[in-house]
Design an enzyme around this catalytic site. Sequence first.
Site, PDB file in Angstrom:
ATOM      1  N   ARG A 105       0.885  -1.181   0.000  1.00 49.56           N
ATOM      2  CA  ARG A 105       0.000   0.000   0.000  1.00 49.56           C
ATOM      3  C   ARG A 105       0.911   1.216   0.000  1.00 49.56           C
ATOM      4  O   ARG A 105       1.689   1.411   0.953  1.00 49.56           O
ATOM      5  CB  ARG A 105      -0.910  -0.022   1.225  1.00 49.56           C
ATOM      6  CG  ARG A 105      -1.593   1.308   1.463  1.00 49.56           C
ATOM      7  CD  ARG A 105      -2.740   1.214   2.432  1.00 49.56           C
ATOM      8  NE  ARG A 105      -3.876   0.551   1.806  1.00 49.56           N
ATOM      9  CZ  ARG A 105      -5.117   0.563   2.299  1.00 49.56           C
ATOM     10  NH1 ARG A 105      -5.382   1.183   3.426  1.00 49.56           N
ATOM     11  NH2 ARG A 105      -6.096  -0.048   1.666  1.00 49.56           N
ATOM     12  N   HIS A 132      -6.997   0.983  -6.773  1.00 49.10           N
ATOM     13  CA  HIS A 132      -7.219   0.063  -5.652  1.00 49.10           C
ATOM     14  C   HIS A 132      -7.873  -1.191  -6.230  1.00 49.10           C
ATOM     15  O   HIS A 132      -9.065  -1.447  -6.034  1.00 49.10           O
ATOM     16  CB  HIS A 132      -8.133   0.760  -4.635  1.00 49.10           C
ATOM     17  CG  HIS A 132      -8.126   0.146  -3.273  1.00 49.10           C
ATOM     18  ND1 HIS A 132      -7.382  -0.974  -2.952  1.00 49.10           N
ATOM     19  CD2 HIS A 132      -8.792   0.499  -2.122  1.00 49.10           C
ATOM     20  CE1 HIS A 132      -7.585  -1.274  -1.680  1.00 49.10           C
ATOM     21  NE2 HIS A 132      -8.430  -0.398  -1.155  1.00 49.10           N
ATOM     22  N   GLN A 135      -9.904  -3.674  -4.112  1.00 51.08           N
ATOM     23  CA  GLN A 135     -11.219  -3.140  -3.805  1.00 51.08           C
ATOM     24  C   GLN A 135     -12.141  -3.295  -5.020  1.00 51.08           C
ATOM     25  O   GLN A 135     -13.290  -3.732  -4.880  1.00 51.08           O
ATOM     26  CB  GLN A 135     -11.098  -1.657  -3.430  1.00 51.08           C
ATOM     27  CG  GLN A 135     -12.404  -1.038  -3.000  1.00 51.08           C
ATOM     28  CD  GLN A 135     -12.899  -1.628  -1.692  1.00 51.08           C
ATOM     29  OE1 GLN A 135     -12.176  -1.627  -0.699  1.00 51.08           O
ATOM     30  NE2 GLN A 135     -14.106  -2.156  -1.673  1.00 51.08           N
ATOM     31  N   ASP A 227     -17.279   7.302  -1.882  1.00 52.73           N
ATOM     32  CA  ASP A 227     -16.050   7.138  -1.085  1.00 52.73           C
ATOM     33  C   ASP A 227     -15.761   8.491  -0.435  1.00 52.73           C
ATOM     34  O   ASP A 227     -16.416   9.501  -0.746  1.00 52.73           O
ATOM     35  CB  ASP A 227     -14.894   6.687  -2.006  1.00 52.73           C
ATOM     36  CG  ASP A 227     -13.605   6.376  -1.231  1.00 52.73           C
ATOM     37  OD1 ASP A 227     -13.643   6.242   0.003  1.00 52.73           O
ATOM     38  OD2 ASP A 227     -12.531   6.293  -1.885  1.00 52.73           O
ATOM     39  N   CYS A 267     -16.390   1.796  -0.102  1.00 56.70           N
ATOM     40  CA  CYS A 267     -15.247   0.909   0.158  1.00 56.70           C
ATOM     41  C   CYS A 267     -14.853   0.899   1.628  1.00 56.70           C
ATOM     42  O   CYS A 267     -14.193  -0.029   2.081  1.00 56.70           O
ATOM     43  CB  CYS A 267     -14.059   1.317  -0.706  1.00 56.70           C
ATOM     44  SG  CYS A 267     -13.493   2.993  -0.341  1.00 56.70           S
ATOM     45  N   ARG A 295     -13.724  -8.440   0.306  1.00 54.28           N
ATOM     46  CA  ARG A 295     -12.294  -8.191   0.107  1.00 54.28           C
ATOM     47  C   ARG A 295     -11.509  -9.489   0.310  1.00 54.28           C
ATOM     48  O   ARG A 295     -10.613  -9.828  -0.480  1.00 54.28           O
ATOM     49  CB  ARG A 295     -11.804  -7.108   1.084  1.00 54.28           C
ATOM     50  CG  ARG A 295     -12.292  -5.695   0.772  1.00 54.28           C
ATOM     51  CD  ARG A 295     -11.645  -5.162  -0.498  1.00 54.28           C
ATOM     52  NE  ARG A 295     -10.196  -5.169  -0.422  1.00 54.28           N
ATOM     53  CZ  ARG A 295      -9.465  -4.216   0.153  1.00 54.28           C
ATOM     54  NH1 ARG A 295     -10.049  -3.144   0.657  1.00 54.28           N
ATOM     55  NH2 ARG A 295      -8.138  -4.301   0.175  1.00 54.28           N
TER      56      ARG A 295
END
Length: 308
Positions: A105, A132, A135, A227, A267, A295
Amino acid sequence: MQAHKHFLSLADLTPADLHRLLDLAVELKREWRAGGNAPLLKNKTLAMVFTKPSLRTRVSFEMAMRHLGGHAMYIAPDEIQLGKRESVPDVARVLSRYVDGIMARVFAHADVVTLAEHSRVPVINGLSDYSHPCQGLADLLTILEYKGSIRGLTIAYVGDANNVTNSLVFGGTLLGAHMRVGSPEGYQLRPDVAARAAAFAQASGGSLTQLASPQDAVRDADVVYTDVWTSMGQEAEAARRAQVFPPYQVNQALVNLARRDAIVMHCLPAHRGQEITDDVADGPQSALWDQAENRMHAQKAVLVTLMG
Ligand code: CP
Ligand code: NVA
């Protein structure tokens, strides 16, 4: 995904790759629910390099590895200090001599690309400023579960067109969805992302529409997605963004413009009272907790495909 050693962006995949990953995720989820997964990654280790905080990514990857008979190693932001204590290529060279896969990340997407270029083992993007994909895959799995298919659906994203949006838009357009992005001027999709997604849509029979009006974006949509207004790394812009985004809040009045059976997605983490209201996040149309659970299942498919 056979042609790809790494998992950096959904835009690197073909529709067939994506369908294979989703089929595998469905199968692994079913198997896990029926009592447990086969140890497909027995004795394999995934290093998880974080330069930002995480709940879902850290825990879902760790449990995914454990369920598959392997092991995950959490490396906190202040340990490796990616690119500061040691260069990104050197981190990749060294880490990939010890472990079987690397999940990272990062802030700059270029860092995850550089890791992949210098790693002997697969690299998985656990979020960058650009995308991402873990996701995005979990989101597609969730939509598939609720709606039965992706093709032909109208998926509306409302708010800041960010890393999560990019992955959702790539995934949706690859699989034939009609993607709508409702964002204020200055916070719309990057032109290169929009062009790429439009090309995917042309090939798949889907579409991509950008709108300034959140109401127009969600009207008769099957999915309403939002988001945070300020992503990790953008904290200095938070005050300005807090002035721009309130009309883009996903509240019940906005959701009522979508189809009656529309699902709401986020998310997470959510800033309740900002981009999403409590009644929507906790309401009957919310898919948030299934989405978060997925996930783990989606990532198992990625891990088995790359490291199995
Ligand atoms: N959605 C997501 O990636 O959550 P975390 O930041 O908690 O990992
Ligand atoms: N867009 C958000 C997603 C967090 C999972 C961020 O990058 O902070």
